[in-house]
Design a protein around this motif. Sequence first.
Motif, mmCIF file in Angstrom:
data_model
loop_
_atom_site.group_PDB
_atom_site.id
_atom_site.type_symbol
_atom_site.label_atom_id
_atom_site.label_comp_id
_atom_site.label_asym_id
_atom_site.label_seq_id
_atom_site.Cartn_x
_atom_site.Cartn_y
_atom_site.Cartn_z
ATOM 1 N N VAL A 131 14.195 -10.282 37.842
ATOM 2 C CA VAL A 131 13.994 -9.828 39.113
ATOM 3 C C VAL A 131 12.616 -9.288 39.179
ATOM 4 O O VAL A 131 12.452 -8.114 38.424
ATOM 5 C CB VAL A 131 14.977 -9.021 39.886
ATOM 6 C CG1 VAL A 131 14.541 -8.843 41.215
ATOM 7 C CG2 VAL A 131 16.341 -9.709 39.748
ATOM 8 N N CYS A 132 11.683 -9.633 39.845
ATOM 9 C CA CYS A 132 10.394 -8.980 39.904
ATOM 10 C C CYS A 132 10.142 -8.252 41.240
ATOM 11 O O CYS A 132 10.329 -8.665 42.193
ATOM 12 C CB CYS A 132 9.298 -10.344 40.204
ATOM 13 S SG CYS A 132 9.401 -11.360 38.763
ATOM 14 N N VAL A 133 9.409 -7.175 41.043
ATOM 15 C CA VAL A 133 9.193 -6.177 42.065
ATOM 16 C C VAL A 133 7.827 -5.700 41.850
ATOM 17 O O VAL A 133 7.264 -5.814 40.527
ATOM 18 C CB VAL A 133 10.196 -4.812 42.081
ATOM 19 C CG1 VAL A 133 11.519 -5.514 42.299
ATOM 20 C CG2 VAL A 133 10.188 -4.021 40.661
ATOM 21 N N GLY A 134 7.089 -5.050 42.888
ATOM 22 C CA GLY A 134 5.693 -4.489 42.745
ATOM 23 C C GLY A 134 5.144 -4.458 43.839
ATOM 24 O O GLY A 134 5.496 -5.117 44.849
ATOM 25 N N GLU A 135 4.229 -3.494 43.996
ATOM 26 C CA GLU A 135 3.520 -3.056 44.936
ATOM 27 C C GLU A 135 2.206 -3.734 45.414
ATOM 28 O O GLU A 135 1.670 -4.106 44.292
ATOM 29 C CB GLU A 135 3.230 -1.527 45.315
ATOM 30 C CG GLU A 135 2.129 -0.955 44.383
ATOM 31 C CD GLU A 135 2.323 -1.120 42.925
ATOM 32 O OE1 GLU A 135 3.407 -1.424 42.500
ATOM 33 O OE2 GLU A 135 1.470 -0.375 42.302
ATOM 34 N N LEU A 136 1.771 -4.002 46.397
ATOM 35 C CA LEU A 136 0.312 -4.814 46.953
ATOM 36 C C LEU A 136 -0.814 -3.495 46.527
ATOM 37 O O LEU A 136 -0.377 -2.369 46.503
ATOM 38 C CB LEU A 136 0.429 -5.095 48.430
ATOM 39 C CG LEU A 136 1.278 -6.069 48.765
ATOM 40 C CD1 LEU A 136 1.426 -6.135 50.195
ATOM 41 C CD2 LEU A 136 1.112 -7.364 48.036
ATOM 42 N N LEU A 137 -1.900 -3.955 46.619
ATOM 43 C CA LEU A 137 -2.803 -2.907 46.122
ATOM 44 C C LEU A 137 -3.159 -1.979 47.615
ATOM 45 O O LEU A 137 -3.136 -0.868 47.146
ATOM 46 C CB LEU A 137 -4.392 -3.913 46.011
ATOM 47 C CG LEU A 137 -5.552 -3.064 45.918
ATOM 48 C CD1 LEU A 137 -5.367 -2.214 44.534
ATOM 49 C CD2 LEU A 137 -6.778 -3.708 45.661
ATOM 50 N N GLU A 138 -3.054 -2.376 48.570
ATOM 51 C CA GLU A 138 -2.887 -1.464 49.914
ATOM 52 C C GLU A 138 -1.815 -0.256 49.841
ATOM 53 O O GLU A 138 -2.284 0.553 50.014
ATOM 54 C CB GLU A 138 -2.921 -2.101 51.222
ATOM 55 C CG GLU A 138 -3.582 -3.398 51.531
ATOM 56 C CD GLU A 138 -3.217 -4.816 50.949
ATOM 57 O OE1 GLU A 138 -3.205 -4.858 49.603
ATOM 58 O OE2 GLU A 138 -1.950 -5.145 51.367
ATOM 59 N N GLU A 139 -1.048 -0.879 49.212
ATOM 60 C CA GLU A 139 0.308 -0.167 48.987
ATOM 61 C C GLU A 139 0.096 0.960 47.963
ATOM 62 O O GLU A 139 0.385 2.233 48.200
ATOM 63 C CB GLU A 139 1.612 -0.621 48.931
ATOM 64 C CG GLU A 139 1.846 -1.841 50.086
ATOM 65 C CD GLU A 139 3.201 -2.768 49.782
ATOM 66 O OE1 GLU A 139 3.519 -3.184 50.951
ATOM 67 O OE2 GLU A 139 3.245 -3.042 48.611
ATOM 68 N N ARG A 140 -0.455 0.583 46.870
ATOM 69 C CA ARG A 140 -0.841 1.486 45.679
ATOM 70 C C ARG A 140 -1.689 2.523 46.450
ATOM 71 O O ARG A 140 -1.528 3.898 46.112
ATOM 72 C CB ARG A 140 -1.249 1.024 44.498
ATOM 73 C CG ARG A 140 -1.847 1.693 43.537
ATOM 74 C CD ARG A 140 -1.637 1.581 42.104
ATOM 75 N NE ARG A 140 -0.498 1.577 41.521
ATOM 76 C CZ ARG A 140 0.469 2.461 41.017
ATOM 77 N NH1 ARG A 140 -0.313 3.577 40.557
ATOM 78 N NH2 ARG A 140 1.627 2.462 40.559
ATOM 79 N N LYS A 141 -2.878 1.997 47.316
ATOM 80 C CA LYS A 141 -3.850 3.008 47.528
ATOM 81 C C LYS A 141 -3.540 4.056 48.561
ATOM 82 O O LYS A 141 -3.911 5.147 48.460
ATOM 83 C CB LYS A 141 -5.152 2.077 48.325
ATOM 84 C CG LYS A 141 -6.050 1.339 47.261
ATOM 85 C CD LYS A 141 -7.216 0.553 47.883
ATOM 86 C CE LYS A 141 -8.293 0.016 46.875
ATOM 87 N NZ LYS A 141 -9.017 -0.769 47.345
ATOM 88 N N SER A 142 -2.392 3.591 49.449
ATOM 89 C CA SER A 142 -1.982 4.340 50.447
ATOM 90 C C SER A 142 -0.644 5.400 49.812
ATOM 91 O O SER A 142 -0.251 6.119 50.561
ATOM 92 C CB SER A 142 -1.339 3.544 51.701
ATOM 93 O OG SER A 142 -0.193 2.825 51.433
ATOM 94 N N GLY A 143 -0.570 5.148 48.467
ATOM 95 C CA GLY A 143 0.483 6.433 47.990
ATOM 96 C C GLY A 143 1.993 5.578 48.275
ATOM 97 O O GLY A 143 2.692 6.660 48.087
#
Length: 271
Positions: A131-143
């Motif tokens: 099962v793959c999970v992970g955040e988008l770049l905007e989500e990483r940048k916004s903490g």
Amino acid sequence: MSAAKRKKLLAGNWKMNMRLAEIEPFFTAFAAGLDAASRQQVDVLFAAPFTQIQATLAACRARGFAVAAQNVHFEASGAFTGEVSAVMLTDLGVRSTLIGHSERRQYFAETDESVAKKTVTAIKNAMTPVVCVGELLEERKSGSTFEVVGHQVEAVLTAVKNQGPLKDREAFYPGDLTDGLVIAYEPVWAIGTGLSATTEQAQEVHAFIRKVAGEILGNDFAGKLRILYGGSANPGNIAGLLAQPDIDGGLVGGASLKPGDFAAMCITPSA
Ligand code: PEP
């Protein structure tokens, strides 16, 4: 369970690549690049496109590698044009499937809900979902990385919990995918970009995923759960990633199409 007891798993995601005629030469080269110790110490899995699965199985069976699909539908049969079900995959002898890869979430409207349904279906059919999970770049940048990933993990593991304990599952091929579930942390901004997460960034999310898994399914499950890192992993950065206590392997896209590179990545963990 300590990290040392979790066998490393290197999974190649071929995506929509690899013509039939390329498969046997790929495995001849890949197997030649592996040493005997690595074959014992690392599980190797290839996620092939549906139409290439039979040829991949034929090449993998004799060599001891496992084969996964890249997607599965949550119903067993019916009016779902273009889809493939878990029973169809197990008819072929496929015992694993990727679920919720970010490309499926992004281009094919995969949601936490469909990912959860597919995961439960795969488990009920004695398949190991990756099962793959992970955040988008905007989500990483916004903490909001932990919030996003936590939500994705919670959605799928809560559905699994509501279906009954995984420990009732019997062991199955390839023998060491013990609990019938693998999670791949793949920061979306790192996939296919050449921009891998740092070992610290990856480790802190992996530790977090294990914590969330423990809260939902108990620490015994969480201790056994294999959590793979995916996102521009390559022969140059895999050793540092795999040395982290909560990183139990890799889900590898681009580099898994190069037999020499992928073999080198499978050797690293046993070194
Ligand atoms: C992937 O497709 O899951 C992936 C991690 O791709 P890449 O290794 O090419 O970033």
